[in-house]
Design a protein around this motif. Structure first.
Motif, PDB file in Angstrom:
ATOM      1  N   THR A  80       0.802  -1.224   0.000  1.00 21.95           N
ATOM      2  CA  THR A  80       0.000   0.000   0.000  1.00 21.95           C
ATOM      3  C   THR A  80       0.837   1.277   0.000  1.00 21.95           C
ATOM      4  OG1 THR A  80      -0.089  -0.100   2.416  1.00 21.95           O
ATOM      5  CG2 THR A  80      -1.946  -1.038   1.220  1.00 21.95           C
ATOM      6  N   LYS A  81       2.139   1.131   0.225  1.00 17.42           N
ATOM      7  CA  LYS A  81       3.001   2.315   0.332  1.00 17.42           C
ATOM      8  C   LYS A  81       2.913   3.135  -0.960  1.00 17.42           C
ATOM      9  CE  LYS A  81       7.861   3.391   1.268  1.00 17.42           C
ATOM     10  NZ  LYS A  81       8.381   3.735  -0.063  1.00 17.42           N
ATOM     11  N   ASP A  82       2.684   4.415  -0.835  1.00 18.28           N
ATOM     12  CA  ASP A  82       2.613   5.347  -1.967  1.00 18.28           C
ATOM     13  C   ASP A  82       1.407   5.108  -2.877  1.00 18.28           C
ATOM     14  OD1 ASP A  82       5.099   6.345  -1.066  1.00 18.28           O
ATOM     15  OD2 ASP A  82       6.173   4.818  -2.227  1.00 18.28           O
ATOM     16  N   ALA A  83       0.450   4.292  -2.451  1.00 17.94           N
ATOM     17  CA  ALA A  83      -0.752   4.120  -3.271  1.00 17.94           C
ATOM     18  C   ALA A  83      -1.516   5.438  -3.327  1.00 17.94           C
ATOM     19  CB  ALA A  83      -1.643   3.025  -2.686  1.00 17.94           C
ATOM     20  N   THR A  84      -2.033   5.761  -4.515  1.00 17.14           N
ATOM     21  CA  THR A  84      -2.787   7.013  -4.686  1.00 17.14           C
ATOM     22  C   THR A  84      -4.243   6.798  -4.252  1.00 17.14           C
ATOM     23  OG1 THR A  84      -3.455   6.416  -6.909  1.00 17.14           O
ATOM     24  CG2 THR A  84      -1.352   7.580  -6.679  1.00 17.14           C
ATOM     25  N   PRO A  85      -4.957   7.900  -3.984  1.00 17.80           N
ATOM     26  CA  PRO A  85      -6.383   7.745  -3.648  1.00 17.80           C
ATOM     27  C   PRO A  85      -7.155   6.944  -4.703  1.00 17.80           C
ATOM     28  CG  PRO A  85      -5.654   9.945  -3.111  1.00 17.80           C
ATOM     29  CD  PRO A  85      -4.498   9.282  -3.800  1.00 17.80           C
ATOM     30  N   ASP A  86      -6.787   7.109  -5.977  1.00 19.27           N
ATOM     31  CA  ASP A  86      -7.463   6.321  -7.019  1.00 19.27           C
ATOM     32  C   ASP A  86      -7.238   4.827  -6.818  1.00 19.27           C
ATOM     33  OD1 ASP A  86      -8.741   8.259  -8.379  1.00 19.27           O
ATOM     34  OD2 ASP A  86      -7.208   8.507  -9.950  1.00 19.27           O
ATOM     35  N   GLN A  87      -6.006   4.457  -6.519  1.00 15.18           N
ATOM     36  CA  GLN A  87      -5.706   3.033  -6.298  1.00 15.18           C
ATOM     37  C   GLN A  87      -6.420   2.524  -5.046  1.00 15.18           C
ATOM     38  OE1 GLN A  87      -1.367   3.680  -6.524  1.00 15.18           O
ATOM     39  NE2 GLN A  87      -1.291   2.014  -8.027  1.00 15.18           N
ATOM     40  N   ILE A  88      -6.462   3.359  -4.015  1.00 11.01           N
ATOM     41  CA  ILE A  88      -7.183   3.003  -2.795  1.00 11.01           C
ATOM     42  C   ILE A  88      -8.656   2.748  -3.122  1.00 11.01           C
ATOM     43  CG2 ILE A  88      -7.979   3.899  -0.553  1.00 11.01           C
ATOM     44  CD1 ILE A  88      -5.032   3.309  -0.447  1.00 11.01           C
ATOM     45  N   ARG A  89      -9.218   3.631  -3.945  1.00 14.45           N
ATOM     46  CA  ARG A  89     -10.627   3.504  -4.321  1.00 14.45           C
ATOM     47  C   ARG A  89     -10.852   2.230  -5.125  1.00 14.45           C
ATOM     48  NH1 ARG A  89     -11.038   8.153  -6.952  1.00 14.45           N
ATOM     49  NH2 ARG A  89     -11.224   9.454  -5.125  1.00 14.45           N
ATOM     50  N   ASP A  90      -9.977   1.968  -6.099  1.00 15.29           N
ATOM     51  CA  ASP A  90     -10.128   0.766  -6.933  1.00 15.29           C
ATOM     52  C   ASP A  90     -10.047  -0.504  -6.098  1.00 15.29           C
ATOM     53  OD1 ASP A  90     -10.395   2.356  -9.101  1.00 15.29           O
ATOM     54  OD2 ASP A  90      -8.327   2.112  -9.827  1.00 15.29           O
ATOM     55  N   ALA A  91      -9.292  -0.460  -4.997  1.00 17.83           N
ATOM     56  CA  ALA A  91      -9.126  -1.649  -4.154  1.00 17.83           C
ATOM     57  C   ALA A  91     -10.255  -1.789  -3.134  1.00 17.83           C
ATOM     58  CB  ALA A  91      -7.781  -1.593  -3.436  1.00 17.83           C
ATOM     59  N   GLY A  92     -11.146  -0.800  -3.099  1.00 18.59           N
ATOM     60  CA  GLY A  92     -12.230  -0.868  -2.119  1.00 18.59           C
ATOM     61  C   GLY A  92     -11.765  -0.566  -0.708  1.00 18.59           C
ATOM     62  N   LEU A  93     -10.675   0.179  -0.589  1.00 15.03           N
ATOM     63  CA  LEU A  93     -10.113   0.479   0.736  1.00 15.03           C
ATOM     64  C   LEU A  93     -10.480   1.886   1.222  1.00 15.03           C
ATOM     65  CD1 LEU A  93      -6.545  -1.130   0.645  1.00 15.03           C
ATOM     66  CD2 LEU A  93      -8.320  -1.567   2.340  1.00 15.03           C
ATOM     67  N   GLU A  94     -11.479   2.516   0.566  1.00 15.37           N
ATOM     68  CA  GLU A  94     -11.822   3.881   0.975  1.00 15.37           C
ATOM     69  C   GLU A  94     -12.220   3.973   2.446  1.00 15.37           C
ATOM     70  OE1 GLU A  94     -13.297   1.957  -1.391  1.00 15.37           O
ATOM     71  OE2 GLU A  94     -14.519   3.236  -2.672  1.00 15.37           O
ATOM     72  N   PRO A  95     -13.045   3.032   2.970  1.00  9.78           N
ATOM     73  CA  PRO A  95     -13.412   3.163   4.391  1.00  9.78           C
ATOM     74  C   PRO A  95     -12.188   3.113   5.307  1.00  9.78           C
ATOM     75  CG  PRO A  95     -14.867   1.612   3.282  1.00  9.78           C
ATOM     76  CD  PRO A  95     -13.748   1.904   2.333  1.00  9.78           C
TER      77      PRO A  95
END
Lengths: 78, 189
Positions: free
Chosen positions: B79-94
């Protein structure tokens, strides 16, 4: 199929919505069979043991996904 | 007392930035059958288990902490340096909204760690059977993560950890035999 993997053929209904998996598998690792380990069993060389996660070939139960193309537990033939 | 050695039990390598895999792996960090639950379970049970198997529980508890450290490293690298877009695509927004990029003891569904994951019954056989089941459940969890993962470097580490579950299961089974005092074959040296 690995000796540590067993399988059975579950019932598949005519109208099952997901394409049926004709054969399902489960793992039976070597700790189920070894009993109390006897002294003097064969050992891996230290470097191999550190990589494999066990010093003892009798306890090594490797895993590959049954869904991976290389393992092909669920072949799509016939 | 703990003596910390500043290296991992087994080298952790991750092929690509993949927050989705981190979402699966967090199950082994803060899930019911994860490494934290394992370490705490054994380190707590050891006080009331017969003395001939205290050492086993202590040793395995310590190893589980080193596994926890490996899982943390894997999650961090994925997850290091993951962008908000990548976070969103992974379903990790919460998770991101609550914790930013911090790790947290939670399961793959985002449920925080809970002490009720651990049993301490005070009955030696009940506790050891619980431990055997815990090892087999952790082994199964590793298998499910390996099934979902397409990262060969990560899988290498996961396969090592899965093999350790098998070895621990073996040792707990032997501990039961020790407490039964009923070796099928008693060797005297």
């Amino acid at each position: 199929m690995s000796e540590h993997r067993k399988s059975w053929k579950p019932y598949a209904g005519k109208n099952d919505p997901c394409p049926p998996l004709k054969e399902k598998t489960y793992e039976t690792p070597p700790n189920l069979y070894l009993g109390v380990q006897e002294p003097g069993l064969e050992q891996y060389k230290p470097a191999d043991a550190l990589k494999k996660g066990t010093l003892w070939p009798a306890l090594f139960g490797p895993y590959e996904s049954p869904f991976a193309p290389s393992t092909r537990a669920n072949k799509k033939e016939d | 007392m703990f003596v910390y050695e500043k290296k991992l039990l087994y080298p952790v390598k991750v092929s690509s930035c993949n927050p989705k895999l981190a979402k699966y792996l967090i199950e082994q960090y803060g899930g019911a059958d994860g490494e934290l639950a394992a370490a705490l379970r054994y380190m707590n049970q050891r006080y009331t288990i017969p003395d001939k198997v205290i050492g086993l529980l202590t040793d395995i508890a310590m190893e589980e902490f080193s596994h926890l450290e490996m899982i943390a490293t894997m999650v961090f690298k994925l997850t290091k340096d993951a962008t908000p877009d990548q976070i969103r695509d992974a379903g990790l927004e919460p998770h991101y909204v609550n914790h930013g990029s911090a790790l947290y003891y939670e399961n793959a569904g985002g449920i925080p760690f809970n002490a009720s994951y651990i049993a301490g019954k005070g009955d030696p056989i009940a506790d050891l059977y619980e431990d055997i089941a815990a090892e087999e459940k952790a082994r199964a969890t590793y298998q499910y993560i390996i099934d979902l993962s397409d990262d060969p470097d990560l899988n290498d580490g996961l396969k090592f950890l899965r093999e350790r579950e098998i070895v621990h299961g073996q040792r707990f089974r032997e501990a039961v035999e020790m407490l039964k005092e009923n070796y099928s074959e008693r060797k005297v040296f």
